[in-house]
Design an enzyme around this catalytic site. Sequence first.
Site: not given
Length: 341
Positions: A164, A275
Amino acid sequence: MALAPSALAAAMLAAAVLLPSGSLDQAQTGIAPKYRGVNLASAEFAPKKLPGVAGQDYIYPTKATAEPFAAMGMNSIRLPFLWERIQPEAKGPLNEEEAKRLDASLNDLRGFEQVILDLHNYGRFRGKPLARADRSADALADLWTRLAQRYKDRPGIAFGIMNEPHGIRATEWRAIAEETTAAIRRTGARNLILVPGSNWTGGHSWHNGGDGDNGAALAGFIDPGRNFAFEIHQYLDRDSSGSNPGCSGPRIGTERLQAVTRWLRQQKARAVLGEFGVDSSPACLAALDDMLGFLRQNGDVWIGWNYWAGGDWWGDYALGIQPKNGKERPQAAVLRKYLGR
């Protein structure tokens, strides 16, 4: 996982327009993703306690932790860990004690077809965003050169080069990611490389525009080894962060992944949903079921998924699926539906 990314609140559903079934530039294929599994999170815990005490502040997953997921039929583990623990000084040697902890965990997970090494650092080293201007981005290539040299002879290990990234322009991130990928290939490693986008690598915001437009910046991404996939994350709560209760509709996951799926197919690219997770409310379980069905129908581009999260230290975490007192969490029943071919 982005537990409280306020920046995501502005990145809602601008690009994720729900299209009629079968209209993603080609008919949906019905090919199931090859890799189906879970994040075993705990080695990245306590980032504010660097280096921290192993076994007290953080812990690597063991065979016992992973066994319930192997028994379910999962074949993939995403293993988050912290850069500063395994390489305390940028461009310095690996911390051999920490590397041996990682080695031991990987040995415990050998029964899985794939283990993703997930550098869980958000595009930062010691809190500072990577940048080419100050050469800090070179440190990422250095780290992955060292890790690739250590693990290149284990083809079941995939290299998730960064979790991320955010606060980095998408064009800048592409350059950093390509440099890192090229460095890995110079070691002779042929392992699968997972490349995230910037802007928290959200599927819903892949086409946000401006500096955060991953769709524009990452088109035509170059891997000299031609064995990479994009890593994309997608939560189903109101701001796609995974930090709020509830889900935003029974088809919200499918809606948020439509545009990026079409982009992947147009790019002739592949992706892993690294995710995603939901709480155990009936509405969220239905949304999870719908999104996993969408991934199954588009497995030509979605080659894998890893649910967030398992791990022994999660306690009563609403999205957690580590069995508690030997009892499976409600989300596991939905996941089981998609673990076969």
